[in-house]
Design an enzyme around this catalytic site. Structure first.
Site, PDB file in Angstrom:
ATOM      1  N   SER B  45       0.855  -1.174   0.000  1.00  0.00           N
ATOM      2  CA  SER B  45       0.000   0.000   0.000  1.00  0.00           C
ATOM      3  C   SER B  45       0.895   1.229   0.000  1.00  0.00           C
ATOM      4  O   SER B  45       1.785   1.344   0.843  1.00  0.00           O
ATOM      5  CB  SER B  45      -0.898  -0.008   1.236  1.00  0.00           C
ATOM      6  OG  SER B  45      -1.961   0.892   1.060  1.00  0.00           O
ATOM      7  N   GLU B  46       0.663   2.138  -0.943  1.00  0.00           N
ATOM      8  CA  GLU B  46       1.592   3.259  -1.151  1.00  0.00           C
ATOM      9  C   GLU B  46       1.723   4.159   0.078  1.00  0.00           C
ATOM     10  O   GLU B  46       2.700   4.881   0.217  1.00  0.00           O
ATOM     11  CB  GLU B  46       1.148   4.091  -2.350  1.00  0.00           C
ATOM     12  CG  GLU B  46      -0.172   4.828  -2.096  1.00  0.00           C
ATOM     13  CD  GLU B  46      -0.709   5.570  -3.309  1.00  0.00           C
ATOM     14  OE1 GLU B  46      -0.246   5.326  -4.419  1.00  0.00           O
ATOM     15  OE2 GLU B  46      -1.609   6.412  -3.117  1.00  0.00           O
TER      16      GLU B  46
END
Lengths: 232, 218
Positions: B45-46
């Site tokens: 997840s960025e």
């Protein structure tokens, strides 16, 4: 140890002037400095440039400062959850610079680390590249991007000590550690302010050298944008 | 024709054991539901998490634990948390093996547009430009045509682009297509009940059809 503790958010932001350049930590509403945002609203400073990945939502986070027209310019990567923002942007009332998220994070990191510029592949061939220097390394084109710094960086951590050492929790870390390094003055609000020696030095995320002011915030709302649960 | 879950199901077949994967918002997020048993992957997840788990139960909800779509999530055993700078170092540094994201338009050169509609939508690019500029393997999940019947697989993107020459594969509601290195969409598979002619009619960019085109197995 130098004591960096201030009483509260009001005292922490007391000398932020009109037209200041601010960094505000957070991704969406996760890990945002709620107490300092409230204090800035109360103080009523105007003409702010806010560097923050997002712009809050209409009635929370930076969105509150947009409503009161305290923000002149936003530097962000994604502002999708804010109708007032979109209205001010499309009408030209608010200046906005949209930056690819990784470039934004690295520009802030560079600002704190004394690196004036770097090359990244993000944005090559797009409108982000307009007017920027490009260079080819190993056959691939990269874009030059420069550092970002702020007059005041305002971050939110989980725990902190009186020397300004910080530990973040979960994905509330996001932009906070880089921003902490890139402010002339860095203000940290924490959920729990602990005495010197009670944090394990092995676990520190942001060393206190970057932090000038710290206080224990209160009444954290920690609003959730998309409460998604498993229905079992 | 495939619905959103059908597209996600087909993309899940592209996932290989041991991959680190970044899933975009929308259909790509659904791919996680269809990864076959026995295939172990780590989802990135960025906003600073490796090892995204399922959505939490009501009593597990933690405001300090969200994904890039700002949804509450959980962590799998062996997860790691980090800053946004570290997250994009992973992405730009080529450590993420597969990126799956949505698109408004893709060109036959592999250009992608998915961040802006001038005068209408200005949400920002978020991490999309970093992802498409860096990932070695990009699969796009999209609708083949717009609601008013305009093709979204074009000779040239009409919207502001997010990245150039980066899309390798497309899974649409009608077909699986590969973007050829020299340009053009090569038709690999048809969605159940969809004919080659239907796909031809819905593709503005040049479509390469070689031999018999098999139907997807879902």
């Amino acid at each position: 140890m130098i004591n960096k503790v201030v009483k509260n958010a009001q005292e922490a932001v007391h000398d932020i002037p009109d037209n200041a350049v601010l960094m505000l930590g957070g991704f969406g509403l996760c890990g945002i400095p709620e107490n300092c945002i409230s204090a800035l609203l109360k103080k009523g400073v105007k003409g702010l440039t806010c560097i923050s990945n997002n712009a809050g939502v209409d009635d929370f986070g930076i969105g509150l400062m947009l409503k009161t027209r305290q923000v002149r310019k936003m530097i962000s990567s994604y502002v999708g959850e804010n109708a007032e923002f979109e209205r001010q942007l499309l009408s030209g009332e608010l200046e906005v610079e949209l930056i690819p998220q990784g470039t934004l994070a690295e520009r802030i990191r560079a600002g704190g680390a004394g690196i004036p510029a770097f090359f990244t592949p993000a944005g090559v061939g797009t409108e982000v590249a307009e007017g920027k220097e490009t260079r080819v390394f190993d056959g691939k084109t990269y874009l030059m991007e420069s550092w970002l710094k702020a007059d005041f960086a305002i971050v939110k951590a989980w725990k902190g000590d009186t020397a300004g050492n910080l530990i973040y929790k979960g994905t509330a870390r996001n932009f906070n550690p880089m921003m902490a390094t890139a402010g002339k003055i860095t203000i940290a609000e924490v959920e729990e302010l602990v005495p010197l020696g009670s944090l394990d030095p092995n676990e520190i995320h942001t060393p206190g050298i970057y932090v000038q002011r710290i206080f224990q915030g209160n009444a954290y709302e920690k609003r959730i944008e998309q409460r998604t649960v498993t229905r079992i | 024709m495939l619905d959103k879950n059908g597209i996600a199901k087909r993309i899940a077949q592209e996932v290989r054991d041991g991959m680190y994967i970044n899933l975009g918002i929308g259909i790509p997020t659904l791919v996680a539901n269809y990864i076959p048993e026995g295939i172990n992957v780590v989802l990135q997840s960025e906003n600073g998490l490796l090892g995204i788990g399922p959505f939490p139960k009501e009593e597990e909800v933690d405001a300090d634990l969200i994904n890039a779509g700002k949804q509450t999530v959980t962590m799998r055993p062996g997860s790691a948390l980090f800053s946004s700078a570290e997250s994009f170092a992973m992405i730009r540094g080529g450590h993420v093996h597969l990126t799956i994201l949505g698109a408004m338009e893709v060109s036959e050169q592999g250009d992608i547009a998915n961040w802006k509609i001038p005068g209408k939508m200005v949400k920002g690019m978020g991490g999309a430009m970093d992802l498409v500029a860096s990932a070695e393997n990009i699969i796009v999940a999209m609708q083949h045509s717009s609601k008013d019947g305009q093709s979204k697989l074009l000779k040239k993107c009409s919207l502001p682009i997010t990245g150039i020459k980066c899309v390798k594969k497309i899974v649409s509601d009608l077909a699986v297509l590969e973007v050829m290195p020299q340009g053009g969409f090569k038709l690999l598979e048809r969605a159940p009940g969809v004919s080659v002619d239907q796909i031809k009619n819905a593709t503005e960019g040049s479509l390469l059809v070689e031999g018999e085109i098999p139907e997807m197995k879902l």
